[in-house]
Design a protein around this motif. Structure first.
Motif, PDB file in Angstrom:
ATOM      1  N   PRO A   1       3.250   5.986  -4.845  1.00 32.88           N
ATOM      2  CA  PRO A   1       2.167   5.112  -4.382  1.00 32.88           C
ATOM      3  C   PRO A   1       2.652   4.074  -3.372  1.00 32.88           C
ATOM      4  N   ALA A   2       1.719   3.553  -2.615  1.00 32.62           N
ATOM      5  CA  ALA A   2       2.022   2.490  -1.657  1.00 32.62           C
ATOM      6  C   ALA A   2       2.288   1.204  -2.417  1.00 32.62           C
ATOM      7  N   ARG A   3       3.362   0.501  -2.033  1.00 29.55           N
ATOM      8  CA  ARG A   3       3.615  -0.804  -2.643  1.00 29.55           C
ATOM      9  C   ARG A   3       4.481  -1.637  -1.714  1.00 29.55           C
ATOM     10  N   PHE A   4       4.380  -2.954  -1.870  1.00 29.46           N
ATOM     11  CA  PHE A   4       5.170  -3.866  -1.054  1.00 29.46           C
ATOM     12  C   PHE A   4       6.522  -4.119  -1.707  1.00 29.46           C
ATOM     13  N   VAL A   5       7.565  -4.143  -0.908  1.00 30.26           N
ATOM     14  CA  VAL A   5       8.891  -4.509  -1.397  1.00 30.26           C
ATOM     15  C   VAL A   5       9.270  -5.906  -0.914  1.00 30.26           C
ATOM     16  N   LYS A   6       8.677  -6.356   0.183  1.00 28.47           N
ATOM     17  CA  LYS A   6       8.829  -7.745   0.649  1.00 28.47           C
ATOM     18  C   LYS A   6       7.433  -8.232   0.985  1.00 28.47           C
ATOM     19  N   LYS A   7       6.925  -9.141   0.159  1.00 24.28           N
ATOM     20  CA  LYS A   7       5.539  -9.600   0.302  1.00 24.28           C
ATOM     21  C   LYS A   7       5.431 -10.790   1.242  1.00 24.28           C
TER      22      LYS A   7
END
Length: 96
Positions: A1-7
């Motif tokens: 799935p799509a996810r942020f690693v640096k927000k």
């Protein structure tokens, strides 16, 4: 799935500078990136430049910060397996 690693992070920006926000994501291709300001979609225009460089999403204001700049910015990444969204509260300050 799509996810942020640096927000995105909350930021206070000088009125004499151009705002630039960036965040980094991971996930299976094909990724779709959408930027928002105060819940309304931001499109690339004379005012904003949006781009994806590798796995980094970038939103640049093409003009110096002004009274319209502050607000809640968000970036959403989506692929066929899911989506993720991150937020930043942007404020401005004079005289810096």
């Amino acid at each position: 799935p799509a996810r942020f690693v640096k927000k995105l992070k909350d930021v206070c920006f000088p009125l004499s500078k151009n705002l630039r926000l960036e965040c980094t994501f991971t996930g299976a291709p094909k990724m779709f990136v959408t930027w928002y300001k105060d819940g309304k979609q931001v499109y690339a225009s004379y005012r904003y430049n949006t781009k994806v460089i590798g796995n980094t999403c970038v939103l640049e204001c093409l003009h110096k910060c002004n009274e319209d700049t502050p607000g809640r910015y968000s970036c959403e990444v989506t692929n066929s397996y899911g989506s993720d969204i991150c937020y930043a509260q942007v404020t401005t300050v004079t005289g810096v």
